[in-house]
Design an enzyme around this catalytic site. Structure first.
Site, PDB file in Angstrom:
ATOM      1  CD  GLU A  47       8.181  -0.894   7.223  1.00  0.00           C
ATOM      2  OE1 GLU A  47       7.943  -1.503   6.301  1.00  0.00           O
ATOM      3  OE2 GLU A  47       9.062  -0.035   7.426  1.00  0.00           O
ATOM      4  CB  CYS A  51       9.331  -3.304  -6.346  1.00  0.00           C
ATOM      5  SG  CYS A  51      10.481  -3.161  -5.061  1.00  0.00           S
TER       6      CYS A  51
HETATM    7  N1  SAH Z   1       4.048  -3.894   1.865  1.00  0.00           N
HETATM    8  C1  SAH Z   1       4.084  -2.748   2.104  1.00  0.00           C
HETATM    9  C2  SAH Z   1       5.107  -1.742   1.830  1.00  0.00           C
HETATM   10  C3  SAH Z   1       6.407  -2.473   1.052  1.00  0.00           C
HETATM   11  S1  SAH Z   1       7.641  -1.456   0.725  1.00  0.00           S
HETATM   12  C4  SAH Z   1       2.991  -2.043   1.259  1.00  0.00           C
HETATM   13  O1  SAH Z   1       2.343  -2.784   0.516  1.00  0.00           O
HETATM   14  O2  SAH Z   1       2.592  -0.911   1.776  1.00  0.00           O
HETATM   15  C5  SAH Z   1       8.944  -2.099   1.452  1.00  0.00           C
HETATM   16  C6  SAH Z   1       8.829  -1.920   2.958  1.00  0.00           C
HETATM   17  O3  SAH Z   1      10.124  -2.378   3.643  1.00  0.00           O
HETATM   18  C7  SAH Z   1       9.024  -0.256   3.317  1.00  0.00           C
HETATM   19  O4  SAH Z   1       8.128  -0.039   4.232  1.00  0.00           O
HETATM   20  C8  SAH Z   1      10.354  -0.264   4.049  1.00  0.00           C
HETATM   21  O5  SAH Z   1      10.488   0.525   5.087  1.00  0.00           O
HETATM   22  C9  SAH Z   1      10.574  -1.689   4.708  1.00  0.00           C
HETATM   23  N2  SAH Z   1      12.067  -2.256   4.949  1.00  0.00           N
HETATM   24  C10 SAH Z   1      13.233  -1.968   4.383  1.00  0.00           C
HETATM   25  N3  SAH Z   1      14.072  -2.709   4.890  1.00  0.00           N
HETATM   26  C11 SAH Z   1      13.384  -3.407   5.827  1.00  0.00           C
HETATM   27  C12 SAH Z   1      13.876  -4.452   6.834  1.00  0.00           C
HETATM   28  N4  SAH Z   1      14.942  -4.978   6.966  1.00  0.00           N
HETATM   29  N5  SAH Z   1      12.807  -5.088   7.771  1.00  0.00           N
HETATM   30  C13 SAH Z   1      11.646  -4.902   7.780  1.00  0.00           C
HETATM   31  N6  SAH Z   1      11.157  -3.739   6.825  1.00  0.00           N
HETATM   32  C14 SAH Z   1      12.081  -3.154   5.921  1.00  0.00           C
END
Ligand code: SAH
Length: 465
Positions: free
Chosen positions: A343, A421
Site C-alpha cells: 500500500e 470500484c
Molecule cells: N483493499 C483496501 C483498499 C483499497 S482502495 C481495502 O479494502 O480497504 C485502494 C488503495 O490503493 C488505497 O488505499 C490507496 O491509498 C492505494 N494506492 C493507490 N495507488 C497505489 C499504488 N500505486 N500502489 C499501492 N497502493 C496504492
C-alpha cells in the site's frame, strides 16, 4: 459557450423545449435521450420516462437538458426517500427503484466488459444487493455553515458546488447522526462558536466527522477546526458523552486554505483515540484519520466473495496489492500460509500492522510503497521465494499500473482476484491479463453504495495451463 448548434440540418438552441423518451442511463446515472441522432443527457431522468425538457448546453454531437415536466413516469420510478435528494450531490439514483438500480449496475459491469474488454461470453454471477439501501454508511463528514437567516446548518454540498444543503437527516447515513449533529449545533450556538468560512478563511468549525461501529455500536465524533482548540470543550463533551455508545470525542486541526477535509493532527478531548468495529470476524481500530470501508455489511460480502474466489490452500502464498489498512489481507490470512500486503500510504500500513496484531494474525506482512515498484523489487530480491499462488488487487478508480500488470504476468500466479470500484478500468486491465495467459472465470457485482451510481466488482481469473 455557444448558445446553439446545428446538427443534421436542424438547429438546437439553449432553452428550447423538447419532449423525449429516455432510452438509457450513463455510467454516472444521467438519462440518455435521442433527438434524431443528437444525444441529450438529462439529470434525474430514467429509462422509460417520457419528459419535457429544456436545453441547457449544446456541444457538437450531444447536449445537456433539464426536466421541466415528467409526462409519463417510468415503471421503475419511485419517490425519493430524502426530500433534498435532487439538490444534494450525495445520491444520484434515489428516484430509481432499488431493483432497477441493481439491474443497472449489473448491466454497467457487463457492458464495460463487452465494450472495453472485448469479452463476448461473460461469466456473470448475480449482483449482491443490500437488504436495506438506506442508513448504511458508518462514516459522515458534514460541512458546517450558515443559512441565509444566520442559523448554523450542517449538511452536504450540492452536486459539484460548495453550497451546503441543510440536511439534518440523511437517508444513507447512520441514524445516530441526527442526534450528534443537533448536539454540536447546540454547543456552537450556546458557546458562540462560529462555522468556518472558506472564502474569508475565518471561523472555527469546518466539518463534523462521525463514525459508528455497526457491530460494536461505538460512536466517534471529531470536529475539524481552523484552530488548535475549541472554546469550552467541556460543554460539548458533557453533552456528547451522554449518548449511548459514545467512545471517542476529538478535534482535528486543519488551518490550511484547502479543499482537503482533514488535517494531520488529532487531539482527543474525551474517551479513546479510536473506535473499534468488525468486518467478518476481524476487528479494526479506526481513528479519525484511518481509511475504513463505509459499508461494513456489504464489504463483508465482497471480501468473502474474494476469499471464495481465491479458494486458498493452507500452503499458498498470496499478495494483496493496494491493500489499504489490510482489510482483504487479514481476511485472506485466515486461510493462506502467508499474505504480503502492499500500500502506498504509510499510515494505512501502520494501521494494517496494528490490525494484524490485535487479531493475533502473524502470517501477514506489509510493505509501504507503490505496488508497481514494490512487487517487482521484492520478487527479484527474494529470488522467487516471494512467489505468488494467488494475487489480489483492489486498485483505486484509475485501475492497475501497466508496470504492475507486467510483473503479475511474470510472477504467473495460478489465480488473480481483481476487486474493482470502476468497471471501465477493470475491463481495460482484464483485457490485458486475458490476452496474456489468463481466463476470466467469474464476475460478480456488489452494491456498496445504494442510491449512487457506483458499483464494486470482484473477478476471478485463472491461468491457462
Ligand atoms: N483493499 C483496501 C483498499 C483499497 S482502495 C481495502 O479494502 O480497504 C485502494 C488503495 O490503493 C488505497 O488505499 C490507496 O491509498 C492505494 N494506492 C493507490 N495507488 C497505489 C499504488 N500505486 N500502489 C499501492 N497502493 C496504492
Amino acid at each position: 459557450m455557444k448558445k446553439c448548434v446545428t446538427f443534421d440540418g436542424k438547429t438546437i438552441s439553449k432553452n428550447q423545449e423538447f419532449v423525449v423518451e429516455i432510452e438509457d442511463l450513463t455510467a454516472e446515472g444521467a438519462g440518455v435521450a435521442k433527438l434524431d441522432g443528437y444525444t441529450l443527457f438529462i439529470k434525474d431522468a430514467i429509462v422509460g420516462d417520457k419528459v419535457r425538457v429544456s436545453i441547457m448546453k449544446t456541444k457538437k454531437t450531444y447536449g445537456y437538458a433539464r426536466i421541466l415536466e415528467i409526462l409519463e413516469a417510468s415503471p421503475d420510478r419511485v419517490e425519493p426517500v430524502c426530500p433534498v435528494a435532487k439538490a444534494c450531490g450525495g445520491c444520484q439514483l434515489q428516484h430509481l427503484s432499488y431493483k432497477a438500480q441493481l439491474a443497472y449496475k449489473q448491466k454497467k459491469i457487463e457492458s464495460c466488459l463487452q465494450r472495453i474488454g472485448g469479452f463476448t461470453e461473460i461469466p456473470m454471477e448475480p449482483i449482491m444487493g443490500m437488504e436495506e439501501p438506506f442508513y448504511y454508511r458508518n462514516k459522515a463528514q458534514f460541512p458546517v455553515g450558515y443559512d441565509k437567516n444566520g442559523a448554523i446548518i450542517t449538511g452536504f454540498y450540492a452536486g459539484r458546488t460548495h453550497t451546503i444543503i441543510d440536511t439534518s437527516h440523511c437517508a444513507i447515513q447512520a441514524k445516530e447522526n441526527d442526534k450528534l449533529l443537533a448536539i454540536v449545533k447546540e454547543y456552537m450556538k450556546e458557546c458562540h462558536v462560529k462555522p468556518y468560512n472558506e472564502t474569508s478563511h475565518t471561523g472555527l468549525v469546518r466539518h463534523i466527522l462521525t463514525r459508528v461501529g455497526f457491530k460494536t455500536k461505538e460512536i466517534m465524533v471529531c470536529l475539524i477546526v481552523n484552530g488548535d482548540r475549541i472554546p469550552k470543550s467541556e460543554v460539548l463533551v458533557e453533552k456528547l458523552k451522554e449518548i449511548p455508545g459514545m467512545t471517542s470525542i476529538s478535534i482535528n486541526v486543519n488551518k490550511e486554505k484547502t479543499n482537503r477535509i482533514l488535517g494531520d493532527k488529532c487531539i482527543t478531548l474525551w474517551g479513546q483515540d479510536y473506535i473499534e468495529d468488525y468486518i467478518g470476524d476481524i476487528k479494526y481500530q479506526i481513528s479519525p484519520l484511518s481509511f475504513y470501508q463505509v459499508n461494513p455489511v456489504q464489504t463483508t460480502k465482497l471480501y468473502q466473495t474474494a476469499l471464495d474466489y481465491a479458494d486458498l490452500k493452507e500452503n499458498e502464498i498470496v499478495w494483496d496489492l493496494y491493500c489499504g489498512i489490510g482489510t482483504i489481507s487479514l481476511f485472506l490470512a485466515q486461510k493462506a500460509k502467508q499474505v504480503y500486503g502492499v500500500e502506498i500510504v504509510p499510515q494505512a500500513i501502520e494501521d494494517a500492522k496494528q490490525n494484524a496484531k490485535i487479531n493475533g494474525i502473524t502470517n501477514a506482512e506489509f510493505f509501504v510503497g507503490a505496488a508497481e515498484e514494490v512487487l517487482p523489487q521484492k520478487y527479484k530480491e527474494s529470488a522467487g521465494i516471494m512467489a505468488a499462488d494467488v494475487i489480489v488487487v483492489d486498485p483505486p478508480r484509475k485501475g492497475c499500473d501497466p508496470a504492475l500488470l507486467n510483473t503479475i504476468l511474470q510472477m504467473n500466479p495460478q489465480k488473480i482476484v481483481y476487486v474493482s470500484c470502476d468497471p471501465a478500468t477493470l475491463a481495460r486491465d482484464l483485457k490485458i491479463l486475458c490476452e496474456n495467459g489468463y481466463n476470466l472465470k467469474k464476475v460478480r457485482g456488489c452494491d456498496m453504495f445504494g442510491n449512487s451510481y457506483h458499483v464494486e466488482t470482484v473477478c476471478l481469473l485463472s491461468r491457462i495451463k
